[in-house]
Design a protein around this motif. Sequence first.
Motif, PDB file in Angstrom:
ATOM      1  N   VAL A   1       0.853  -1.180   0.000  1.00  0.00           N
ATOM      2  CA  VAL A   1       0.000   0.000   0.000  1.00  0.00           C
ATOM      3  C   VAL A   1       0.892   1.234   0.000  1.00  0.00           C
ATOM      4  O   VAL A   1       1.882   1.294   0.739  1.00  0.00           O
ATOM      5  N   VAL A   2       0.551   2.219  -0.836  1.00  0.00           N
ATOM      6  CA  VAL A   2       1.275   3.490  -0.850  1.00  0.00           C
ATOM      7  C   VAL A   2       0.546   4.467   0.070  1.00  0.00           C
ATOM      8  O   VAL A   2      -0.678   4.615  -0.006  1.00  0.00           O
ATOM      9  N   ALA A   3       1.298   5.128   0.963  1.00  0.00           N
ATOM     10  CA  ALA A   3       0.672   5.957   1.989  1.00  0.00           C
ATOM     11  C   ALA A   3       1.467   7.232   2.222  1.00  0.00           C
ATOM     12  O   ALA A   3       2.609   7.378   1.759  1.00  0.00           O
ATOM     13  N   THR A   4       0.859   8.171   2.962  1.00  0.00           N
ATOM     14  CA  THR A   4       1.532   9.393   3.393  1.00  0.00           C
ATOM     15  C   THR A   4       2.235   9.119   4.711  1.00  0.00           C
ATOM     16  O   THR A   4       1.607   8.690   5.689  1.00  0.00           O
ATOM     17  N   LEU A   5       3.541   9.364   4.751  1.00  0.00           N
ATOM     18  CA  LEU A   5       4.334   9.104   5.949  1.00  0.00           C
ATOM     19  C   LEU A   5       4.082  10.210   6.965  1.00  0.00           C
ATOM     20  O   LEU A   5       4.373  11.375   6.711  1.00  0.00           O
ATOM     21  N   THR A   6       3.540   9.841   8.135  1.00  0.00           N
ATOM     22  CA  THR A   6       3.122  10.851   9.105  1.00  0.00           C
ATOM     23  C   THR A   6       3.851  10.710  10.431  1.00  0.00           C
ATOM     24  O   THR A   6       4.634  11.555  10.822  1.00  0.00           O
ATOM     25  N   ASP A   7       3.607   9.636  11.144  1.00  0.00           N
ATOM     26  CA  ASP A   7       4.187   9.481  12.482  1.00  0.00           C
ATOM     27  C   ASP A   7       4.765   8.079  12.621  1.00  0.00           C
ATOM     28  O   ASP A   7       4.457   7.354  13.559  1.00  0.00           O
ATOM     29  N   ALA A   8       5.559   7.696  11.663  1.00  0.00           N
ATOM     30  CA  ALA A   8       6.257   6.413  11.720  1.00  0.00           C
ATOM     31  C   ALA A   8       7.724   6.700  11.432  1.00  0.00           C
ATOM     32  O   ALA A   8       8.059   7.614  10.679  1.00  0.00           O
ATOM     33  N   ALA A   9       8.622   5.935  12.042  1.00  0.00           N
ATOM     34  CA  ALA A   9      10.045   6.311  12.035  1.00  0.00           C
ATOM     35  C   ALA A   9      10.706   6.198  10.658  1.00  0.00           C
ATOM     36  O   ALA A   9      11.392   7.105  10.227  1.00  0.00           O
ATOM     37  N   GLY A  10      10.516   5.074   9.965  1.00  0.00           N
ATOM     38  CA  GLY A  10      11.175   4.946   8.673  1.00  0.00           C
ATOM     39  C   GLY A  10      11.200   3.510   8.181  1.00  0.00           C
ATOM     40  O   GLY A  10      10.516   2.634   8.721  1.00  0.00           O
ATOM     41  N   VAL A  11      11.991   3.261   7.148  1.00  0.00           N
ATOM     42  CA  VAL A  11      12.045   1.941   6.511  1.00  0.00           C
ATOM     43  C   VAL A  11      12.424   0.870   7.533  1.00  0.00           C
ATOM     44  O   VAL A  11      13.353   1.033   8.324  1.00  0.00           O
ATOM     45  N   GLY A  12      11.675  -0.231   7.496  1.00  0.00           N
ATOM     46  CA  GLY A  12      11.905  -1.337   8.414  1.00  0.00           C
ATOM     47  C   GLY A  12      11.061  -1.289   9.663  1.00  0.00           C
ATOM     48  O   GLY A  12      10.965  -2.280  10.397  1.00  0.00           O
TER      49      GLY A  12
END
Length: 367
Positions: free
Chosen positions: A271-282
């Motif tokens: 799923v493609v999403a807007t990065l909001t309050d998650a740290a990063g890849v992994g």
Amino acid sequence: MKLDVSAAESFVEFAGIQKTYDGEVLVVKDLNLRIRRGEFLTLLGPSGSGKTTTLMMLAGFETPTVGNIMLDGDRIDAVPPEKRDIGMVFQNYALFPHMSVAQNVGFPLKVRGRPKAEIAERVAKALDMVHLGAFAGRMPGQLSGGQQQRVALARALVFEPKLVLMDEPLGALDKQLREHMQMEIRHLHERLGITVVYVTHDQSEALTMSDRVAVFNNGIIQQIAPPSVLYEKPANSFVAQFIGENNRIPGQIVAAKGTTCTVELATGTKVVATLTDAAGVGDATMLSIRPERVKLAPPEGSIDNRFEATVEELIYLGDHLRVRFRLEGGFDVVVKVGNAEDRPVLDIGSRIPLGWRTDDCRALDAA
């Protein structure tokens, strides 16, 4: 309306406020909050989140353990409640049963030693303001719940306070009357330009009435913003779940670029999403998608996230259908479908593509 309030605009300010009752557990943790003059600010959150304690500290019924509170440029955390020039409205109305409506409304003026003629004039004006001018001689027991709440509101406004605080004032009313009183209070606020700080655990009430809403959890403001921003752009998973209905889908961020990320679900679906309050890849994340943002039968190639889906459940709610779909990959999504003539025919077992835009899908913290 601007999200932030500058020091120059600030009418009420909480600076570095902490509150503990037992010396160990902080009920309010490092609260820094500014409220502008004439604003309607709602403190929203579940029971035990710190919102009512915050209101009680502003009223003077509780004392901050650390920090200070300013009102109109003056520090008030050591000022007794009766000297703060603040009106209060509670859920239980707190009307004197042995006093008439007019006597109840006039009581704050009487204890302030105002002349009888002035009291009579102000009481009449306050009762007219809440559409109860003809009820001055009645006793509280002769009034409905909504009328009693209006009397309590008139009493809070009659001495023209700097600030009005409301603690769950509509909690005892039935749904229809509560919704009516929400608009009454909102219109009064707009007409008088008073500053209101309002406490509730009802998110729809907060969205309906407020200029801004401060969402509390565990003694901390999770997000403070106008209602539309809270709903459309929640800052974290708690706000997304507490404000309105929300589809929550767990996954892991596998790619990120700027404010966009790709999230892989447990089933392997991406799923493609807007990065909001998650740290990063992994990192683990929780996707948030509002039910009304899911589109039925979007043309292929017209939308970033498009999946085949099967109708699992239909609930008729008058103006819309609440439909639970099972998507390819084995996860469920609830969709609100307007009950309009041009909506597709939906039956249990029907298969239909659905999807959502990247901007409408937010990758939040996994908590």
